[in-house]
Design an enzyme around this catalytic site. Sequence first.
Site, mmCIF file in Angstrom:
data_model
loop_
_atom_site.group_PDB
_atom_site.id
_atom_site.type_symbol
_atom_site.label_atom_id
_atom_site.label_comp_id
_atom_site.label_asym_id
_atom_site.label_seq_id
_atom_site.Cartn_x
_atom_site.Cartn_y
_atom_site.Cartn_z
ATOM 1 N N ASP A 381 0.313 -0.307 0.000
ATOM 2 C CA ASP A 381 0.000 0.000 0.000
ATOM 3 C C ASP A 381 0.741 0.727 0.000
ATOM 4 O O ASP A 381 1.102 1.107 -0.593
ATOM 5 C CB ASP A 381 -0.008 -0.157 0.359
ATOM 6 C CG ASP A 381 -0.391 -0.621 0.700
ATOM 7 O OD1 ASP A 381 -0.782 -0.424 0.187
ATOM 8 O OD2 ASP A 381 -0.997 -0.408 0.990
ATOM 9 N N THR A 382 -1.890 5.025 1.004
ATOM 10 C CA THR A 382 -1.340 5.059 -0.354
ATOM 11 C C THR A 382 -2.354 5.708 -1.302
ATOM 12 O O THR A 382 -3.550 5.523 -1.139
ATOM 13 C CB THR A 382 -1.044 3.622 -0.784
ATOM 14 O OG1 THR A 382 -0.164 3.048 0.170
ATOM 15 C CG2 THR A 382 -0.466 3.550 -2.152
ATOM 16 N N ILE A 383 -1.773 6.311 -2.343
ATOM 17 C CA ILE A 383 -2.644 6.850 -3.391
ATOM 18 C C ILE A 383 -2.227 6.247 -4.730
ATOM 19 O O ILE A 383 -1.056 5.942 -4.948
ATOM 20 C CB ILE A 383 -2.608 8.397 -3.491
ATOM 21 C CG1 ILE A 383 -1.200 8.949 -3.778
ATOM 22 C CG2 ILE A 383 -3.227 9.025 -2.259
ATOM 23 C CD1 ILE A 383 -0.851 9.169 -5.211
ATOM 24 N N SER A 400 3.148 6.604 -1.557
ATOM 25 C CA SER A 400 2.613 6.244 -0.248
ATOM 26 C C SER A 400 3.561 6.582 0.892
ATOM 27 O O SER A 400 4.772 6.671 0.705
ATOM 28 C CB SER A 400 2.342 4.733 -0.224
ATOM 29 O OG SER A 400 1.998 4.272 1.062
ATOM 30 N N MET A 463 -5.605 0.445 -4.495
ATOM 31 C CA MET A 463 -4.865 0.660 -3.251
ATOM 32 C C MET A 463 -5.144 -0.403 -2.189
ATOM 33 O O MET A 463 -6.043 -1.194 -2.306
ATOM 34 C CB MET A 463 -5.233 2.028 -2.662
ATOM 35 C CG MET A 463 -4.754 3.194 -3.491
ATOM 36 S SD MET A 463 -2.984 3.200 -3.635
ATOM 37 C CE MET A 463 -2.753 2.035 -4.956
#
Length: 575
Positions: A381, A382-383, A400, A463
């Site tokens: 994992d 966050t974008i 992340s 994610m």
Amino acid sequence: MKLLSSVSLLASAALLASFAVAAYDRVTGHDFASRSEVIAQHAMAATSHPLATQIALDTMKKGGNAIDAAIAANAALGLMEPTGNGIGGDLYAIVWDAKTGKLHGLNASGRSPLSLSYDMLAHELEQLGRTDLPPYGMLPISVPGAVDGWFELHEKFGKLQMTSILQPAIDYAEQGFPVTELIAYYWNRSVPLLSPQPGDFKGTFTIDGKAPVKGQIFKNPALANTYKTLAKEGRKAFYNGEIAVKIDRFMRENGGYLRFADFANHRSTWVEPVGVDYKGYTLWELPPNGQGVAALQMLQILKNFDLQAMGFNTPESIHTLVEAKKLAFEDRAKFYADQDFHKTPLQGLISEEYGRERAKLIGERAAKRVDAGNPHLYEGDTIYMTTADKDGNMVSLIQSNYRGMGSGVVVPGLGFVFQDRGQLFSMDKNHANVYQPGKRPFNTIIPAFITKDGKPLVSYGVMGGAMQPQGHVQILVNMVDYGMNLQEAGDAARWQHLGSTEPTDGQQTYLTNGGYIEVERGVPYSTVRGLMQKGHEVRYGLGGYGGYQAIMKDHENGTYIGASESRKDGQAAGY
């Protein structure tokens, strides 16, 4: 344009009957879809925050490309969604370069402190009464790689000046932005945990000591100043200049281990993405220290089964998917690590032959014990956010802090929190992922990319820690086997299997109780009951199923199609 495999009328009816969620009043597509896909001719952006999406589009409208837009949006997300990312964390990206017609992979993850030996860390953990690394504080901090990732991407592909790229995020940091609903929820959960950590977390990330609430205007002038320094002086300010000096001084004064030398020695790595074919579609991932190869391993197992005939979210299909996940994740726990310290048997792990042999282990009942395999026999994992531009460039980018807002450690005046990615090291000296100074820990964040017939098709990500490879597979299977469009594939009810052996565990640890499956409420109870009858433990879970963003290239119509996660605050938009 017919992009994906069709489903028979009978299978379509079964598919629709399997859903127990959502609107029922859509006149087109599946009734569980949250909205239609977004379609645009010139450019597309999909991020987890609408303002970041608009920044990406504005960047491309003023002459920037998809790479410039990705950096601009990521800078904004570090400000607007500090619960998931920021420049104290790591970055990975897959870029489709339209000029060369080639995929490029970037590993911009950081390494452990050179001054912290294994024995020193073990002693620190003993003092804390732990055998593993803690989630917060100084010990799990590794060098942040995101800033170097930005400048590597920009140097190789960028068009606009970094001063222009970072200016929108600087403006929002100074003038403020309204906090969105889900981000506010996670922010509120993080503040009590992280406020006690060394530094200025509370002064940087709270308003009068409290997390901002939905709709409240939040500013981060310290981060604005840091971004201004980066825009003016480049990566050297962060890794060889005044920011590195401030971090070194703070760490020495507060019992941390990062030093100026750790930053000066940091470098990102350009890597070759690795891919496997699944029914004519090639899924591309980055090699370890990330976990993307697990998705490829799952696909090599799953291609030995007819998931379409089983039906979507039936007991048979979920059982097969979960069992494939169990097998791939035991290999993940044993073999995935920093390639500079341990050579993962990559080609063996993702070979069709190995996938075929592992598929033979899947029976009618849930496996309780699963061991890692022997991929060496098959060696040869966050974008999350994504952008695409008028020239055909596409970027799949993930970034992340690891655990939400990371370690909680904030150097006063810099405006960002350090990641706690080092928590993912093992303390087993015989493990591939064992802690060593200057080593990259196992990393959960993975971008994905799909090609078909050598052409770019879908840039996407999902994610959520160990959910990510499971999510990558579910999205691909939803489109290829069940005929869903890009938005439907993300809106469809998800599942995740938990309890597998982790790369932080000892080398002789194995999955022995089968773990358990969590499902969203859209999975019908008849399926839950069927899974229980096969020996699975099944639970309903709230949240934790990921944050999906995606862009598809429609080659026939010359457009981009965008999709955004209905479970998050994000937006897909184009022009």
